[in-house]
Design a protein around this motif. Structure first.
Motif, PDB file in Angstrom:
ATOM      1  N   TRP A   1       0.827  -1.210   0.000  1.00  0.00           N
ATOM      2  CA  TRP A   1       0.000   0.000   0.000  1.00  0.00           C
ATOM      3  C   TRP A   1       0.862   1.261   0.000  1.00  0.00           C
TER       4      TRP A   1
ATOM      5  N   CYS B   1       2.181   1.714  -3.469  1.00  0.00           N
ATOM      6  CA  CYS B   1       1.180   1.776  -4.536  1.00  0.00           C
ATOM      7  C   CYS B   1       1.042   3.191  -5.092  1.00  0.00           C
TER       8      CYS B   1
ATOM      9  N   THR C   1      -1.484   4.432  -6.588  1.00  0.00           N
ATOM     10  CA  THR C   1      -2.847   4.967  -6.472  1.00  0.00           C
ATOM     11  C   THR C   1      -3.425   4.696  -5.084  1.00  0.00           C
ATOM     12  N   ARG C   2      -2.582   4.745  -4.064  1.00  0.00           N
ATOM     13  CA  ARG C   2      -3.045   4.385  -2.720  1.00  0.00           C
ATOM     14  C   ARG C   2      -4.112   5.341  -2.193  1.00  0.00           C
TER      15      ARG C   2
ATOM     16  N   GLU D   1      -6.582   6.375  -3.638  1.00  0.00           N
ATOM     17  CA  GLU D   1      -7.874   5.899  -4.132  1.00  0.00           C
ATOM     18  C   GLU D   1      -8.236   4.532  -3.553  1.00  0.00           C
ATOM     19  N   HIS D   2      -7.293   3.920  -2.842  1.00  0.00           N
ATOM     20  CA  HIS D   2      -7.512   2.566  -2.316  1.00  0.00           C
ATOM     21  C   HIS D   2      -7.056   2.504  -0.859  1.00  0.00           C
TER      22      HIS D   2
ATOM     23  N   CYS E   1      -3.701  -1.270  -4.961  1.00  0.00           N
ATOM     24  CA  CYS E   1      -4.632  -1.504  -6.063  1.00  0.00           C
ATOM     25  C   CYS E   1      -4.383  -2.841  -6.761  1.00  0.00           C
TER      26      CYS E   1
ATOM     27  N   CYS F   1       2.678  -2.132  -8.107  1.00  0.00           N
ATOM     28  CA  CYS F   1       2.107  -3.431  -7.721  1.00  0.00           C
ATOM     29  C   CYS F   1       2.594  -4.542  -8.646  1.00  0.00           C
TER      30      CYS F   1
END
Length: 366
Positions: free
Chosen positions: A56, A59, A61-62, A64-65, A70, A76
């Protein structure tokens, strides 16, 4: 591969801690401590938590997640392939594999002989030396390269020199560099190391949550034996409250042979069965490593009953088995020591048949 450890579902008892840490990262006024320690007995899920956190943090785009990496961005994908440029792991043999990790899946198809050799090599290599720590320095101090993470698994395996070398890094934290230590035996870590890291609250698990998780997991597996409430409670107790260890115990091939072990001991002690015959039979049932695990559990309860405590295994009648004859505690202690010595001997390529024969003779003499 959605079952990779980096992207596995968060364990139920870890939601609170996960929210605390991820909120600190996502809040501008706060930050994550530069050094964290995930410590405690095996089976609590600490490694699963650390690898998930690693994924995480890296990541792309963490934001958003918030519940986990993601699984699709470039970072990832690097994790999936085991080639992430911003992650370093010590010792090398601790890189994740299958359910406990994400790399080198070809190991799962190794022959039994290859597995045994790999395990022996792994045990020999499971040490973090001063040169390993020094080799991390360029990675840690390179600067301007974005977030970088070092994971030291089995941190208690650091030599004194390695621990002292790590202290400098802990005392001089670098921007965007995070050190994540994992230890099954935190008591073996130097106090100076423990004083400079923040320990993650992973050891306390609510009993109700643990019971629900183990019950649900065992109920969804092919092995549906002994998953009643009493059986689940016993498994959790035998695993010292560690849910993953309780599940592994239930699924172990030797767990269903506990009563048979006690019957074998009674037959050996009474002379109704020879140690050679017993050894030949058990070699068809369990590997020597599995027989040792089984024996260790049985000896614990035999010692408990011998000194007047109740057996933890309520589904086996130890009192009846030990009614006419109770081995003295020193003999049981000696056998337990022999089990430990046999483990060491097996790493030195002692033949399993020889080890089995020796243990059966000692069991007969209890």
């Amino acid at each position: 591969m959605t079952d990779d450890i980096y992207f596995a579902p968060l364990l139920p008892w870890q939601h609170g801690l996960w929210s605390q840490l991820t909120m600190r990262v996502s809040t501008p006024q706060q930050s994550l401590p530069h050094a964290l320690l995930a410590a405690g007995m095996q089976g609590m899920g600490k490694r699963a938590f650390v690898w998930r956190l690693v994924a995480w943090l890296l990541c792309r785009t963490r934001d958003e997640h918030p519940l986990g990496a993601c699984g699709h961005c470039e970072s990832c994908q690097w994790l999936r392939s085991g080639t992430h440029p911003s992650l370093q792991v010590l010792p090398i043999v601790s890189m994740p594999v299958s359910a406990d990790s994400a790399h080198h899946k070809e190991a799962a198809s190794s022959t039994a002989k290859e597995k045994k050799s790999a395990k022996a090599a792994s045990n020999a290599a499971l040490k973090i030396k001063v040169d390993d720590i020094r080799a991390l320095q360029p990675f840690i101090y390179q600067g301007g390269q974005g977030m970088r993470i070092c994971v030291l698994d089995h941190a208690e395996k650091m030599t004194i020199a390695a621990a002292n070398a790590l202290l400098k890094t802990l005392e001089e934290p670098q921007s965007q560099v995070y050190l994540l230590l994992i230890s099954d035996v935190p008591a073996q870590l130097l106090p100076t190391i423990k004083s400079r890291v923040q320990q993650l609250a992973l050891q306390t698990i609510d009993r109700a949550i643990s019971l629900d998780y183990v019950t649900e997991t065992l109920g969804s597996t092919a092995n549906r034996e002994a998953v009643g409430t009493d059986a689940i409670k016993q498994l959790i107790q035998l695993a010292n409250g560690a849910p993953l260890a309780a599940i592994a115990l239930a699924q172990a091939s030797w767990y269903s042979k506990r009563a048979l072990w006690l019957t074998t001991w009674q037959a050996l002690r009474s002379g109704k069965r020879s140690s050679v015959a017993a050894s030949d039979y058990w070699q068809t049932q369990l590997s020597i490593a599995e027989f040792i695990e089984l024996s260790e559990l049985m000896i614990i309860d035999m010692r408990r009953v011998g000194v007047g405590f109740g057996a933890q295994q309520k589904d086996i009648n130890f009192l009846t088995a030990l009614n006419d004859y109770k081995p003295i505690d020193t003999a049981l202690e000696a056998f337990a020591h022999s089990l430990q010595q046999t483990k060491i001997a097996l790493q030195q390529n002692v033949q399993e048949k020889f080890a089995y024969d020796k243990l059966m003779q000692e069991l007969a003499d209890l």
